[in-house]
Structure formats: structure tokens, C-alpha cells
Scaffold this active site. Structure first.
Site, PDB file in Angstrom:
ATOM      1  CE  LYS A  89      -3.967   2.092   2.375  1.00  0.00           C
ATOM      2  NZ  LYS A  89      -3.635   3.451   1.989  1.00  0.00           N
ATOM      3  CE  LYS A 142      -8.907   1.831   4.382  1.00  0.00           C
ATOM      4  NZ  LYS A 142      -9.513   2.988   3.799  1.00  0.00           N
TER       5      LYS A 142
END
Ligand code: AMP
Length: 667
Positions: free
Chosen positions: A348, A521
Site C-alpha cells: 500500500k 487495506k
């Protein structure tokens, strides 16, 4: 359309929890609205003024609303405040007070939905000093014309708290029901009021028991009726049924074909078929909403062009579509749970999202909020032009900055300047170069990839991309079903300065604009710090008797020296029963004032006082940043006092190396 008509629907929506009924009320409203009214209704029905993706807010505080009620009704603010305390709902207060006022005034103008919408829209566009009075005026103007029940919903909309529950799902179903044929099994027909109503036991309008005119057992007898009905369609405009079709659907293609024939009612052979047909209509509309990224656009297409219009909505490069969003997972295990195994784990990156569009020789770049930033990124335009082997695409990427010397990724703050910069762009591209990390594909060579599984979309990106180190690459990815491997990947991502990892379902489609959980996430949550107060500042105004801002410090592990990390002024309470109060903290610190020039605590000229480092407090915050302002070299973003740590001696407070670890760990 008058606001009164919308308010009548709000009231009906509020009176039921049944989704079918809500859908019916909204559909009835849509049926009688014009092309100009549809977009306004789409927003007001949801109690919003801006579509969700605009991230714009009305941003009006309750205090300002109090003032507006005062201006509109002439009733004393104190009285309004008391009613507010009693009811806890400013909407209700407005309703009551406007009712009281209406008894003495004779005339008020009829409000239209456009008028309400325009006034509320202006509220958000006003910023800066001197706008308070203008905002009060805009709201008061509406209240002056409003009927009591209208006032209630106006105020609730202003406060972004409508509470009538017409969510996106109800809106979508209502569009289907308003503009597509009614389908037996989902709809029924009430002979009494000559309306198509939700298929429940009683008619929603007249409460008559429904005899199931569309029911399967009736269909045979009904055939004759349909025939004669279609031959003599009543001229009466209020009649909602124009043409009825008895349909024995076998395939959805067949249904599609029939729907295009503009029937108002389609009766299927059995309920299962009806459900299938209905779901097909809903899915067709949803897809159009996803692609056009606008409810109003999709509704107007459905209204004017029907199902054929919707299926003509095409994904086109150069016009931005809503980006897919991701939910949070608590940790790796939770992530696997949400997206299933095996999953694709990806870095990420801590940059910003960029949608890359190309059609022929034209390239356009859009941010997550769909702003066109092509001008600001000539370097990105060149890199994609040179290294993506296709002339027609929409790709999704995260762009990050890196330090040209250390080659380490830079946190987002460093490149945010590039998004807004309008001048010296070339210089900035050299000073702050970026890497493009491609992670999804929506359209390639005019092929819509939305429904393709993620793994296949990724394979397509790989096929058309020429990866160049420090310029353009596919997001670093690991496909695994193994916890340990995933944990290691996560650790590696953090070590390399990323924010965390994404975990994605390999089979999932691309869902524009939605947070469906096909991807999640995972990032570390920040640990609280225990810090000691080394200085404090007297407050101002009504807090002038109290210390209201506190400088906090951590400890250098080697020397034991206290190093400042910033000032904290939120988290303390006005009243003792709500938590640590300003008064309590002031009392704790006063005996600890250092005996130096600032010891004269009554002197107003000395605002800051140094205190003996004795009081330890637990601090929460959003992020740790590097900062030259404080002796530790770091600063806390949005720090807040959580509690007193009377149990913790000063030599056990958080250390500088802990702060450093957290700083590196967060990226
Ligand atoms: P958040 O902004 O915390 O909701 O996290 C989602 C954002 O992470 C996305 O909107 C992207 O901007 C960003 N991101 C970074 N790396 C990736 C990746 N590999 N896949 C998807 N999104 C990513």
C-alpha cells in the site's frame, strides 16, 4: 416541484421501515418529476446536497442554525436553546417555533425543491470571514417561507441529519420501479385505486386486501382482460398502466427484448421468474450508475431511454469513472477472512491515486476525486505514453515520490505540492520525481474489463506495460494463502516505507465507487504515547483562569534528557465529571511551577510557564512527523489528552527510540 410534495414523501418514508414501501413512495415521486427536477430529487431524497464522491460538505454548526431560527421567527435565542435541550432535535425545534410564528403571520411563499437546494448549496460554497451572517440569512430565508413540517426537514438537511432512510438502494429500486415495467411478483395491482403497488397483502394506498390480480392462478383468466385492456387503454392520465404484457420468460435476453417494447407491466409465469427478471433490471441500472458515477445521470437515461439507453452507457477513456474503494481489515487474518484465500497482497504505497486515461494521442490524468491534473504531471504523461503499449485505456495507479539521493519512498506530504502546483511545473518534476505503481485496469483497447476477475485484469496490465525502474511498475504483489508468508510481506512493506498492504480477492470484479470489500487495506494503528508535561500556557477568554495548552516531552534513552514533542490542547474537559478537566490539571500543575521569571502566575504578561516534569499523561494522535520546532526532532499530528497516568513515574515514559520506531513503522 414544490418542497411540500417532497416533504410529504419524507413523512411517508419516515412512517415505514419496509423497503418495498419506501421504494414505492419514492417511485411515485419520480414518476411525476421532470428532467430538471430528477437530479435535485436524487440528492434531497438522500438528505445531501453534493454527491458522496464530491467530499464537499454543507458544514453548518448547530449554533448557526439556532441563530437562523432566531432571525426567522424573532423568538429569543435563549428560548430556542431551551427547546433544543428539551427535545434534542433542532429540526423539531424549528417545526414547533415556525408553527408558533405562523399563527401570527398570514402570508408565506410556496417553496420549491430548487429554491431549497440552491440556498443550501450556497452554504457550502461560502468560506472565510464574514460569511456567517450570509449563511444565517440563507437559512432564515427558507424558514420564513416554510410550513412547520417543511422547516423540520430543511434544518435536518442543513445539519446533514435527515434520518428518513432513502439510501442508495431504495433510490436505485425506485428508479427501476418508476421508469421500467412493473413486474408481477414484485408488484401487484389494486383494482380499487387502479394502481400498481408493492406486492404485499394490502394495498399501500387504500389498505384494501389485494386479491392478487397478477397472481399465477389468475393469469389464465387474466389473459382476456389483458387483451381487452390493451385494446382500450384508459385515456385517463392518472392511470399508470398503459400496456400489459403476459410474458413467459425463458432467458434474460428475451426479457430484455420485451422490456424494450415499452410495456408498463410484465407478468411472469411464476414468482421465481419474476424475481429473476426484476433482479436483472436492478443490476442493469446499478451497472449504469457505476459507470456514469452519477445517480442523476443514470436516472435520466432510464427515464428517457429505458433499458436500451442504459445498456448504451459506455466506458470511455478520457471521461473519469469513480474509483473502487477499499475497506479496512484489522490484521492479516481478518484480511484473509474478508477477501478469502488465496489473496493478492500488494504494497500500500503512501502516495496519491491517479486514474490514467488514454485515447489515441490524448492522455488525461485524474485524481481520486476525479479532478483533472494532467497539466501538473507532464512526467507521468510521458512515462505512460512511452511504456504502455496500448492507445486506449483506463488504468488505476498509486503515484509515489522518492528521494533522489537515498532512493527511499517519500511520505505523501512531500508530493502533495505537485497536485496543486500551477507554475514552475518542470522544475518541480525534477525536484520531486515520482514512480507510477499500476494496480488495476478498467478498460484496455476498448474492452470493458470491469467484470473480469482481478487476476485477469492484472495479467492484462502486465501484458501492455513495459516496466522501468523508478518510473513505472506494477504494484509489488504476492499471491498467497499462507498467514506467515503474508505477515512477512506486510513486514517488508512497512520496512520499505509503505503505509501497509492491500489484500485483494483474485476473482473480484472492479466496482467503481464502491467499498464492497473485494479489497481491504491493512495498516498499523498508532500506539498511544505516555509523555510528561514540561510547560503549560494560560488560556484565553473563559479559560483564562486555567492552563489550557501543555507542552509534552519524551525521554532520551541514553541521557535521560527530556525532549519536547509538541503542544496538546484538546482532550481536556470543561467539567470535572466528563474526564480530566482544565481545572484539575491547573491544580495539579500550579505547585510545580518553576521558580524563575515566569513564576508570577498572576501576571497576564507571562503566558507560558515551565513546570517540574512530574505529571504524565497518555496522548493519542494521528501521525508522527519530523519537525525542527521541537527538541526531539518530531511532532505529533492532532494530539489529544486521553488520561492522566498517575501510575507512571517519569523515568518510565515513552522514549525517543520508541517515537522513532513508530515514525518509521507508520509508513
Ligand atoms: P485509504 O486511502 O486509506 O482508504 O486506502 C486506499 C488507498 O490506498 C487507495 O485509494 C489508493 O490511493 C492507495 N493505494 C496504495 N497502494 C495501493 C494498491 N496497491 N492498491 C490499491 N490502492 C492502493
Amino acid at each position: 416541484m414544490t418542497y411540500k410534495e417532497l416533504v410529504a414523501v419524507y413523512e411517508k418514508l419516515e412512517s415505514t421501515t419496509k423497503r418495498l414501501e419506501k421504494t414505492y413512495y419514492v417511485a411515485q415521486l419520480l414518476k411525476k418529476s421532470t428532467d430538471k427536477e430528477v437530479p435535485v430529487l436524487m440528492l434531497l431524497l438522500q438528505g445531501i446536497i453534493f454527491p458522496a464522491w464530491e467530499e464537499k460538505k454543507i458544514g453548518v454548526a448547530a449554533r448557526l442554525v439556532l441563530k437562523a431560527i432566531n432571525v426567522a421567527t424573532g423568538i429569543d435565542t435563549k428560548k430556542i436553546e431551551k427547546e433544543w435541550k428539551d427535545t434534542g432535535d433542532l429540526g423539531k425545534v424549528a417545526e414547533n417555533l415556525v408553527a408558533r410564528k405562523k399563527q401570527v403571520t398570514l402570508f408565506s411563499r410556496e417553496l420549491s425543491i430548487e429554491k431549497v437546494y440552491n440556498n443550501l448549496k450556497q452554504l457550502a460554497d461560502m468560506t472565510g470571514q464574514g460569511t456567517v451572517d450570509k449563511k444565517v440569512k440563507l437559512i432564515a430565508e427558507l424558514l420564513t417561507s416554510a410550513k412547520p413540517n417543511e422547516a423540520k426537514y430543511i434544518i435536518r438537511t442543513v445539519l446533514e441529519d435527515l434520518r428518513v432512510g432513502a439510501g442508495e438502494g431504495v433510490l436505485r429500486d425506485a428508479i427501476v420501479s418508476a421508469y421500467f415495467p412493473a413486474i408481477y411478483g414484485v408488484s401487484d395491482y389494486c383494482i380499487n385505486c387502479n394502481k400498481i403497488v408493492p406486492a404485499t397483502d394490502k394495498c399501500i394506498e387504500c389498505a384494501n386486501k389485494l386479491d392478487g390480480k397478477f397472481s399465477a392462478s389468475y393469469i389464465e383468466k387474466f389473459e382476456n382482460y389483458i387483451e381487452s385492456y390493451n385494446a382500450n387503454i384508459p385515456k385517463d392520465k392518472t392511470n399508470v398502466i398503459k400496456k400489459i404484457k403476459l410474458l413467459k420468460i425463458k432467458t434474460t435476453d428475451e426479457l430484455k427484448h420485451e422490456v424494450l417494447n415499452n410495456y408498463d407491466v410484465i407478468i411472469c409465469e411464476d414468482e421465481k421468474q419474476a424475481r429473476e427478471a426484476y433482479n436483472f433490471l436492478v443490476a442493469s441500472l446499478q451497472e449504469a450508475i457505476d459507470i456514469s458515477n452519477d445517480f442523476a445521470d443514470a436516472a435520466l437515461l432510464a427515464k428517457n431511454k429505458g433499458l436500451s439507453g442504459l445498456s448504451n452507457i459506455k466506458l470511455e477513456a478520457l471521461s473519469p469513472i469513480k474509483v473502487m474503494l477499499y475497506q479496512k481489515a484489522a490484521d492479516i487474518l481478518d484480511a484473509f477472512e474478508q477477501v478469502s484465500r488465496p489473496a493478492a497482497l500488494e504494497f500500500k504505497y503512501d502516495g496519491f491515486r491517479l486514474q490514467l486515461h488514454r485515447n489515441g494521442d490524448k492522455i488525461k490524468l485524474f485524481t481520486r476525486r476525479l479532478e483533472d491534473v494532467t497539466e501538473q504531471f507532464p512526467d507521468v504523461v510521458k512515462v505512460v505514453k512511452d511504456n504502455i503499449r496500448s492507445k486506449n485505456y483506463i488504468l488505476d495507479s498509486e503515484v509515489i515520490g522518492y528521494d533522489t539521493k537515498t532512493k527511499r519512498f517519500l511520505p505523501f506530504q512531500h508530493i502533495s505540492q505537485r497536485i496543486r502546483r500551477k507554475y514552475d511545473i518542470k522544475e518541480l518534476t525534477e525536484k520531486v520525481p515520482v514512480i507510477i505503481n499500476l494496480f488495476d485496469a478498467v478498460l484496455v483497447d476498448e474492452r470493458n474489463l470491469i467484470k473480469l476477475p482481478f487476476a485477469e485484469r492484472r495479467a492484462i496490465i502486465k501484458k501492455i506495460t513495459n516496466e522501468v525502474s523508478y518510473k513505472i511498475q506494477l504494484a509489488e504483489q504476492l499471491i498467497t494463502a499462507d498467514n506467515k508468508e503474508a505477515e512477512e510481506f506486510y513486514k517488508k512493506a512497512l520496512e520499505l516505507g509503505n503505509e501497509g498492504v492491500m489484500a485483494k480477492n483474485l476473482e473480484a470484479p472492479y466496482k467503481p465507487g464502491s467499498r464492497v470489500g473485494y479489497g481491504v487495506k491493512i495498516k498499523p494503528t498508532m500506539e498511544n504515547l505516555d509523555l510528561v508535561i514540561v510547560a503549560a500556557e494560560w488560556g484565553e477568554g473563559k479559560r483564562s483562569r486555567w492552563l489550557s495548552s501543555f507542552t509534552v516531552a519524551c525521554r532520551d534513552d541514553d541521557t535521560g534528557e527530556l525532549l519536547e514533542l509538541g503542544k496538546v490542547s484538546t482532550g481536556l474537559k470543561e467539567k470535572a465529571d466528563e474526564g480530566v478537566s482544565f481545572e484539575e490539571m491547573t491544580k495539579l500543575l500550579e505547585p510545580l511551577f518553576e521558580q524563575d521569571e515566569s513564576s508570577d502566575k498572576t501576571s497576564k504578561s507571562v503566558k507560558e510557564v515551565r513546570v517540574k516534569p512530574k505529571i504524565v499523561i497518555e496522548i493519542g494522535y494521528e501521525e508522527i512527523q519530523k519537525s525542527p520546532t521541537y527538541t526531539s526532532g518530531y511532532a505529533l499530528r492532532f494530539p489529544r489528552v486521553l488520561r492522566l497516568r498517575t501510575d507512571k513515574p517519569v523515568d518510565e515514559i515513552s522514549s525517543l527510540s520508541q517515537v522513532e520506531d513508530l515514525f518509521y513503522g507508520q509508513k
